[in-house]
Design an enzyme around this catalytic site. Structure first.
Site, PDB file in Angstrom:
ATOM      1  N   LYS A  66      58.516  77.423   8.835  1.00 58.44           N
ATOM      2  CA  LYS A  66      58.447  76.701  10.112  1.00 58.44           C
ATOM      3  C   LYS A  66      58.698  77.661  11.260  1.00 58.44           C
ATOM      4  O   LYS A  66      59.556  78.528  11.181  1.00 58.44           O
ATOM      5  CB  LYS A  66      59.507  75.589  10.168  1.00 58.44           C
ATOM      6  CG  LYS A  66      59.323  74.510   9.134  1.00 58.44           C
ATOM      7  CD  LYS A  66      60.444  73.498   9.209  1.00 58.44           C
ATOM      8  CE  LYS A  66      60.278  72.447   8.131  1.00 58.44           C
ATOM      9  NZ  LYS A  66      61.420  71.530   8.100  1.00 58.44           N
ATOM     10  N   TYR A 126      57.071  72.245  16.057  1.00 55.07           N
ATOM     11  CA  TYR A 126      57.150  72.943  14.781  1.00 55.07           C
ATOM     12  C   TYR A 126      55.738  73.318  14.340  1.00 55.07           C
ATOM     13  O   TYR A 126      54.893  72.445  14.210  1.00 55.07           O
ATOM     14  CB  TYR A 126      57.640  72.042  13.651  1.00 55.07           C
ATOM     15  CG  TYR A 126      58.880  71.252  13.814  1.00 55.07           C
ATOM     16  CD1 TYR A 126      59.996  71.571  13.062  1.00 55.07           C
ATOM     17  CD2 TYR A 126      58.941  70.140  14.654  1.00 55.07           C
ATOM     18  CE1 TYR A 126      61.146  70.817  13.147  1.00 55.07           C
ATOM     19  CE2 TYR A 126      60.090  69.385  14.745  1.00 55.07           C
ATOM     20  CZ  TYR A 126      61.188  69.724  13.987  1.00 55.07           C
ATOM     21  OH  TYR A 126      62.326  68.979  14.071  1.00 55.07           O
ATOM     22  N   ASP A 162      68.715  59.975   6.634  1.00 52.98           N
ATOM     23  CA  ASP A 162      69.575  61.156   6.545  1.00 52.98           C
ATOM     24  C   ASP A 162      70.993  60.816   6.082  1.00 52.98           C
ATOM     25  O   ASP A 162      71.691  61.670   5.539  1.00 52.98           O
ATOM     26  CB  ASP A 162      69.609  61.916   7.872  1.00 52.98           C
ATOM     27  CG  ASP A 162      68.346  62.740   8.101  1.00 52.98           C
ATOM     28  OD1 ASP A 162      67.551  62.915   7.160  1.00 52.98           O
ATOM     29  OD2 ASP A 162      68.164  63.221   9.236  1.00 52.98           O
TER      30      ASP A 162
END
Length: 176
Positions: A66, A126, A162
């Site tokens: 990335k 990204y 998450d």
């Protein structure tokens, strides 16, 4: 643009000059010729409010390199080296990236990645070397005691996905 190496093999800090005047600023954010061995196949953009913590994400197959740059705001960015043969295996690296400091980060495949937004609005771009594989996505707990990240916020805003991330210990049992 200038590339600076880190103590983590292939993890690079890229510094771009920012040209400002009364109209705003101009910055070269990415040059593909700096990454001759990597082919970036797609770009994503995310927006996060202050104290939103995303991560620590990785793909167990089809690992992604990335290239991150902040288009607006500031983030505290963290990567964890999960390359088994690395001398920095299971160690982390952190850096502040912002639209004002002109710093971008290249993260090679094999790292977990996450960040927390530090400004009211944070927009991140990204460039990725592999496509997203939802089936192979996992995450490490942001507050894992074995990783010991000193996040600049104690009460981050975290997605329900998450919150289900796994510990480094569980990751190593299954994938290490």
């Amino acid at each position: 643009m200038k590339i600076k190496s880190t103590k983590f093999k292939d993890l690079k800090i890229i510094k771009s000059p920012i040209f400002k005047d009364r109209r705003g600023y101009f910055r070269e954010a990415f040059k593909s010729n700096f990454f001759s061995k990597d082919k970036f196949v797609f770009t994503c953009v995310s927006s996060s409010k202050q104290n939103v913590l995303r991560g620590l994400h990785l793909q167990t197959k089809f690992a992604q390199g990335k290239y991150l740059t902040v288009l607006k705001g500031e983030i505290y960015d963290v990567v964890i080296d999960l390359r088994i043969k690395s001398k920095n295996f299971c160690k982390h690296f952190s850096i502040k990236l912002s639209d004002r400091n002109g710093i971008s980060l290249y993260i090679p495949p094999g790292f977990a990645h996450g960040f927390v937004g530090l400004k009211k609005e944070n927009i991140i771009s990204y460039h990725c070397t592999n496509y997203r594989s939802k089936r192979h996505e996992i995450g490490l707990l942001w507050d894992d005691k074995n990783i010991k990240i000193n996040w600049p916020t104690k009460n981050p805003i975290i997605s329900s996905k998450d919150k289900r991330n796994i510990s480094l210990k569980d990751y190593l049992k299954k994938y290490g």
